[in-house]
Design an enzyme around this catalytic site. Structure first.
Site, PDB file in Angstrom:
ATOM      1  N   GLY A  47       0.833  -1.196   0.000  1.00 39.40           N
ATOM      2  CA  GLY A  47       0.000   0.000   0.000  1.00 39.40           C
ATOM      3  C   GLY A  47       0.865   1.242   0.000  1.00 39.40           C
ATOM      4  O   GLY A  47       2.088   1.184   0.198  1.00 39.40           O
ATOM      5  N   GLN A  52       3.105   9.945   1.706  1.00 44.02           N
ATOM      6  CA  GLN A  52       4.393   9.273   1.535  1.00 44.02           C
ATOM      7  C   GLN A  52       5.101   9.706   0.255  1.00 44.02           C
ATOM      8  O   GLN A  52       6.306   9.451   0.107  1.00 44.02           O
ATOM      9  CB  GLN A  52       4.207   7.750   1.515  1.00 44.02           C
ATOM     10  CG  GLN A  52       3.812   7.163   2.867  1.00 44.02           C
ATOM     11  CD  GLN A  52       3.708   5.656   2.792  1.00 44.02           C
ATOM     12  OE1 GLN A  52       2.690   5.113   2.410  1.00 44.02           O
ATOM     13  NE2 GLN A  52       4.787   4.973   3.142  1.00 44.02           N
ATOM     14  N   CYS A 100       7.062  -0.363   6.547  1.00 42.89           N
ATOM     15  CA  CYS A 100       6.572   0.870   5.944  1.00 42.89           C
ATOM     16  C   CYS A 100       7.642   1.401   5.003  1.00 42.89           C
ATOM     17  O   CYS A 100       8.821   1.474   5.374  1.00 42.89           O
ATOM     18  CB  CYS A 100       6.261   1.899   7.036  1.00 42.89           C
ATOM     19  SG  CYS A 100       5.607   3.449   6.384  1.00 42.89           S
ATOM     20  N   LEU A 101       7.228   1.784   3.815  1.00 40.52           N
ATOM     21  CA  LEU A 101       8.186   2.302   2.837  1.00 40.52           C
ATOM     22  C   LEU A 101       8.832   3.602   3.329  1.00 40.52           C
ATOM     23  O   LEU A 101       9.905   3.961   2.859  1.00 40.52           O
ATOM     24  CB  LEU A 101       7.494   2.533   1.493  1.00 40.52           C
ATOM     25  CG  LEU A 101       6.934   1.264   0.835  1.00 40.52           C
ATOM     26  CD1 LEU A 101       6.124   1.620  -0.395  1.00 40.52           C
ATOM     27  CD2 LEU A 101       8.053   0.291   0.491  1.00 40.52           C
ATOM     28  N   HIS A 142      -3.144   0.797   8.498  1.00 40.59           N
ATOM     29  CA  HIS A 142      -1.785   1.341   8.364  1.00 40.59           C
ATOM     30  C   HIS A 142      -1.786   2.543   7.409  1.00 40.59           C
ATOM     31  O   HIS A 142      -1.235   3.604   7.725  1.00 40.59           O
ATOM     32  CB  HIS A 142      -0.850   0.237   7.847  1.00 40.59           C
ATOM     33  CG  HIS A 142       0.551   0.687   7.569  1.00 40.59           C
ATOM     34  ND1 HIS A 142       1.638   0.202   8.270  1.00 40.59           N
ATOM     35  CD2 HIS A 142       1.057   1.568   6.663  1.00 40.59           C
ATOM     36  CE1 HIS A 142       2.734   0.791   7.826  1.00 40.59           C
ATOM     37  NE2 HIS A 142       2.411   1.612   6.837  1.00 40.59           N
ATOM     38  N   GLU A 143      -2.427   2.365   6.256  1.00 45.24           N
ATOM     39  CA  GLU A 143      -2.406   3.450   5.256  1.00 45.24           C
ATOM     40  C   GLU A 143      -3.155   4.671   5.752  1.00 45.24           C
ATOM     41  O   GLU A 143      -2.705   5.810   5.563  1.00 45.24           O
ATOM     42  CB  GLU A 143      -2.989   2.969   3.931  1.00 45.24           C
ATOM     43  CG  GLU A 143      -2.224   1.851   3.249  1.00 45.24           C
ATOM     44  CD  GLU A 143      -0.736   2.088   3.171  1.00 45.24           C
ATOM     45  OE1 GLU A 143      -0.305   3.247   3.069  1.00 45.24           O
ATOM     46  OE2 GLU A 143       0.009   1.097   3.251  1.00 45.24           O
ATOM     47  N   HIS A 146      -1.375   7.060   7.966  1.00 48.08           N
ATOM     48  CA  HIS A 146      -0.501   8.029   7.299  1.00 48.08           C
ATOM     49  C   HIS A 146      -1.223   9.360   7.064  1.00 48.08           C
ATOM     50  O   HIS A 146      -0.592  10.419   7.045  1.00 48.08           O
ATOM     51  CB  HIS A 146      -0.034   7.483   5.949  1.00 48.08           C
ATOM     52  CG  HIS A 146       1.120   6.518   6.032  1.00 48.08           C
ATOM     53  ND1 HIS A 146       2.354   6.879   6.500  1.00 48.08           N
ATOM     54  CD2 HIS A 146       1.223   5.209   5.680  1.00 48.08           C
ATOM     55  CE1 HIS A 146       3.178   5.834   6.442  1.00 48.08           C
ATOM     56  NE2 HIS A 146       2.512   4.810   5.956  1.00 48.08           N
TER      57      HIS A 146
HETATM   58 NI    NI Z   1       3.502   2.979   5.629  1.00 44.71          NI
END
Ligand code: NI
Length: 181
Positions: A47, A52, A100-101, A142-143, A146
């Site tokens: 995701g 991000q 997480c990226l 999670h998304e 953000h």
């Molecule tokens: Ni993340």
């Protein structure tokens, strides 16, 4: 189409509350989402949230391939969710590994609600409403975090379980947590 630079933990865009999207059908939104998809696939990740990629807007994209869905749970195709809202369906939470990226090379054990209902809009402005559980529910939580300036380490209860991916061999339960979002 373009692969966008991913903001990393410490960048202010990851801490602020993202703005609602006024018009989900706007060409600029469609372009941003196309670039987000390309960026997520390149990473690769399960995701990605717009903050991000330095766009402080309430947009998330995600998917749950069959290989990552919990046993007995359906996979989730690529979903674009604009101005999402989440409602837990019951108090039950489970622990699971996340990456997480924006927090590269790390994994951590995070509590999330088992079952949620989420609502939002797609790129045509049409309503999406789903009740989901397991990995699907985890990725969406999670998304959407953000969008409120929250990264998964802030949700962790035991920071001893914040580890480098290079050490995942010591945590067999982390197998299958290779992908970040
Ligand atoms: Ni993340």
């Amino acid at each position: 189409m373009a692969i966008l630079k991913i903001a990393r933990m410490g960048h202010p865009v990851l801490r602020r509350r993202a703005d609602a999207v006024a018009d989900p059908t706007a060409p600029a939104i469609r372009q941003l989402v196309a670039d987000m998809i390309e960026t997520m696939e390149d990473a690769p990740g399960l995701g990605l949230a717009a903050p991000q990629v330095h766009a402080s807007l309430r947009i998330v994209i995600f998917h749950v391939p069959a290989a990552r869905a919990a046993p007995g749970e359906p996979p989730a195709g690529l979903t674009v969710l604009i101005n999402p809202e989440i409602e837990p369906l019951g108090p039950e939470q489970s622990l699971g590994w996340e990456g997480c990226l924006s927090v590269p090379e790390l994994r951590g054990v995070v509590p999330r609600y088992d079952r949620i209902r989420y609502r939002g809009l797609d790129l045509d402005g049409a309503a999406i409403e789903r009740e989901v559980s397991g990995m699907h529910a985890r990725v969406v939580q999670h998304e959407c975090d953000h969008l409120d300036g929250v990264l998964y380490p802030q949700r962790m209860g035991d920071l001893r379980l914040l580890i480098f991916t290079s050490e995942m061999r010591y945590f067999p339960a982390a197998d299958g947590a290779e992908e970040a979002s």
